[in-house]
Design an enzyme around this catalytic site. Structure first.
Site, short mmCIF file in Angstrom:
data_model
loop_
_atom_site.label_atom_id
_atom_site.label_comp_id
_atom_site.label_asym_id
_atom_site.label_seq_id
_atom_site.Cartn_x
_atom_site.Cartn_y
_atom_site.Cartn_z
N PRO A 121 -0.19 -16.05 1.17
CG PRO A 121 -0.69 -14.13 -0.02
CD PRO A 121 -1.48 -15.33 0.42
CG ASP A 130 3.77 -3.40 5.94
OD1 ASP A 130 2.87 -4.02 6.47
OD2 ASP A 130 3.67 -2.21 5.11
CG ASP A 163 -0.29 -0.35 2.58
OD1 ASP A 163 0.60 0.55 2.92
OD2 ASP A 163 -0.62 -1.11 3.32
CG ASP A 183 7.55 -15.45 -2.54
OD1 ASP A 183 7.67 -14.63 -1.64
OD2 ASP A 183 7.21 -16.70 -2.74
N1 SPD Z 1 -4.29 -8.87 10.43
C1 SPD Z 1 -3.75 -7.58 9.70
C2 SPD Z 1 -2.29 -7.71 9.63
C3 SPD Z 1 -1.68 -6.78 8.69
C4 SPD Z 1 -0.46 -6.12 8.78
N2 SPD Z 1 0.13 -5.54 7.66
C5 SPD Z 1 -0.90 -4.53 7.24
C6 SPD Z 1 -0.23 -3.77 5.93
C7 SPD Z 1 -0.10 -2.20 6.07
N3 SPD Z 1 0.97 -1.76 5.31
#
Ligand code: SPD
Length: 293
Positions: free
Chosen positions: A176, A169, A98, A150
């Site tokens: 995945p 992150d 994101d 990946d």
């Molecule tokens: N349970 C949700 C865990 C998600 C963690 N990553 C979120 C991505 C935000 N960049």
């Protein structure tokens, strides 16, 4: 930016419905309007305009982020590492499609390169379109390099000691992202981390997924030598209570932000500050403390 979900005036005009993440017999939901649903080769992607927290992203029906809540996640995953690593020239993000994590890393002038290895190109594409306030200028920053691959196999090709900071992150350890919680992946991260470097990953909820959380912290500690969880809140995630685990090899340097570096980025935060960080590493419940001994 202070966001109050109760007094926020939403601009949503379409048909409204509740969308829930169901986890461990509990539902975590928001009311709003589904903008788009797509299936990528890896996961189901939903873009949802919520009344309380603006436009959000779900992967396989799990909440990932939303415009007015993302700071609760992206500031904590980035700044303890970026303010404490010996050098911060080369940063690696695994996942992060994101763009919020990359944006926070690129705030530091001393960062020369941020490489982001994301498995799902469609998450990047849809985030750029529907969640532009997350990545902001990161997408066009000349220091930013995107690789759609990946991360688990990608790291095996990287020369040792290549990155000053490594940030994982990722989504939850199913689908995945499952392999990103495995010992073999963590060992590769340790190998490619430069001396004085800091590793961090999101490490799930100490409340809603207690066992996964504890196993993750223990495994990271075993691989790197030093690792500690830091606790905060992401209201849309299961239980709202979340964790990030930081690791380094020579000692727990992530506990000690460098004052000269924090000074260069102060005053722009919603959540993170040296004071918040100190509390967040210390707020551990008595029973978690016992179990991690
Ligand atoms: N349970 C949700 C865990 C998600 C963690 N990553 C979120 C991505 C935000 N960049």
């Amino acid at each position: 930016m202070n966001h109050d979900p109760i007094s926020f005036t939403s601009k949503i005009s379409g048909a409204q419905e509740w969308v829930d993440e169901v986890y461990g017999n509990v539902r975590y939901g928001m009311k709003g309007c589904i903008l788009l649903k797509k299936q990528s080769p890896f996961q189901r992607i939903t873009i949802f305009d919520s009344i309380a927290y603006g436009v959000g992203l779900l992967l396989d029906e799990c909440w990932m982020t939303a415009e007015y809540q993302e700071h609760c996640y992206h500031e904590p995953i980035v700044h303890p590492a970026l303010t404490s690593a010996e050098n911060i020239k080369n940063v690696l993000i695994i996942g992060g499609g994101d763009g919020g994590t990359a944006r926070e890393c690129l705030r530091y002038k001393n960062v020369q390169s941020v490489k982001m290895v994301e498995i799902d190109g469609l998450v990047v594409e849809l985030s750029q379109k529907y969640l532009p306030t997350l990545g902001k200028q990161a997408w066009s920053d000349s220091r930013f390099h995107l690789v759609i691959e990946d991360g688990i196999s990608w790291v095996t090709q990287v020369p040792s000691n290549s990155y000053d900071v490594i940030i994982v992150d990722c989504s939850d350890p199913v689908g995945p992202a499952k392999g990103l919680f495995n010992q073999s992946f963590l060992e590769q991260c340790k190998r490619i981390l430069a001396p004085g470097g800091v590793f961090t990953t999101q490490s799930e909820s100490p409340e809603a997924s207690r066992k996964i959380h504890l196993d993750t912290v223990r495994l990271i500690r075993k691989v790197f030598g030093y690792a500690d969880p830091m606790y905060g809140w992401v209201p849309m995630y299961p239980s709202g209570c979340w964790s990030w685990t930081f690791a380094s090899v020579e000692g727990p340097r992530y506990l000690h932000p460098k004052i000269n570096r924090t000074a260069t980025i102060s005053g722009i935060y919603n959540v993170w500050s040296p004071r918040w960080q100190k509390g967040a590493f210390n707020v551990m419940t008595a029973s978690i403390e016992q179990e991690l001994k």
